[in-house]
Design an enzyme around this catalytic site. Structure first.
Site, short mmCIF file in Angstrom:
data_model
loop_
_atom_site.label_atom_id
_atom_site.label_comp_id
_atom_site.label_asym_id
_atom_site.label_seq_id
_atom_site.Cartn_x
_atom_site.Cartn_y
_atom_site.Cartn_z
N ASP A 150 -1.89 6.18 2.22
CA ASP A 150 -3.28 6.62 2.14
C ASP A 150 -3.84 6.88 3.53
OD1 ASP A 150 -3.90 6.64 -0.66
OD2 ASP A 150 -3.78 4.46 -0.63
N ASP A 189 2.74 5.54 6.84
CA ASP A 189 1.70 4.97 6.00
C ASP A 189 1.45 5.98 4.87
OD1 ASP A 189 -0.68 3.46 5.19
OD2 ASP A 189 -1.79 5.10 6.12
#
Length: 240
Positions: A14, A12
């Protein structure tokens, strides 16, 4: 080349690689204020980081049909781009770049990104942190349905020839964990992002890592443990 499957490690962005919470909260606040709406609490905003923007505002609407989702999406994009032009790029979390570099150096290991960010946003992050070309597959909110739908993970595997039993998703939200499990992949939750560690475990995390420097070891140990279990099962079947 050995018969072992290619390892695919999907990050991922953020909350996992970079800390964009200040710009996210600021852009979300600006989008609501422009429309004359009350700004959601900070915790509520951070709880939906990782979703696509339409899904983010749909969740924040709490089912209110009058909530102007489309207008807020556009308002967020405008505010975020203005903030990004005026402020430095989101910093990487301590140790994450070193961990990514270590995994990238391992034989038969490919890296990817699965994120609710736009492709343009990911490109800017990678350029700012001198990581261009590090990731063999990049799946964004523009390429697939929002997390926790497993499409991004499945598309990443298809793009590089990965298989679920040798794929690990690393993320900071329950959406990442649920997405990984729905795709048949493994999930490692990180303790420095936007969702509490206990929620990650409840959402299906196979491992929880609190220190980014431990990520390479955690990936290796997780895949090795499950490979050993598969081998034991196969030997057991052959013996019967």
């Amino acid at each position: 080349m050995s018969g072992a499957p290619l390892k695919l490690v999907l990050f991922d962005c953020d909350g996992t690689l970079v800390d964009g919470q200040h710009m996210i909260v600021a852009a979300m606040s600006a989008a609501h204020r422009v429309r004359g709406l009350a700004v959601p609490p900070r915790d509520a905003i951070l709880s939906v980081v990782g979703l696509s923007l339409p899904e983010t505002f749909a969740v924040l609407s709490q089912g209110d049909p009058a909530y102007p989702v489309e207008a807020l999406v556009e308002g967020y994009k405008t505010a975020f781009h203005q903030l990004r032009d005026a402020h430095p790029m989101e910093p990487m979390y301590a140790g994450t770049r070193t961990a990514v570099a270590a995994l990238r150096a391992e034989a038969q290991t490919l890296l990817g990104i699965v994120t609710g960010k736009s492709r343009r946003g990911v490109a800017r992050v990678l350029e700012a942190h001198a990581m261009e070309g590090w990731f063999s597959t990049i799946q964004t909110a523009e390429d697939a349905p929002s997390k926790p739908d497993p499409a991004m993970v499945r598309q990443a595997m298809a793009e590089v020839g990965g298989v679920p039993e040798a794929t690990v998703v690393i993320g900071d939200t329950t959406y990442d964990m649920e997405m990984a499990k729905a795709a048949g992949a493994f999930a490692i939750g990180v303790g420095w992002g936007y969702h509490p560690p206990d929620k990650l475990v409840a959402a299906g995390a196979d491992e929880l890592v609190e220190d980014a420097r431990r990520l390479p070891d955690a990936v290796r140990a997780l895949l090795a443990r499950h490979a050993a279990r598969r081998t034991a099962r196969e030997v057991g079947r052959c013996a019967t």
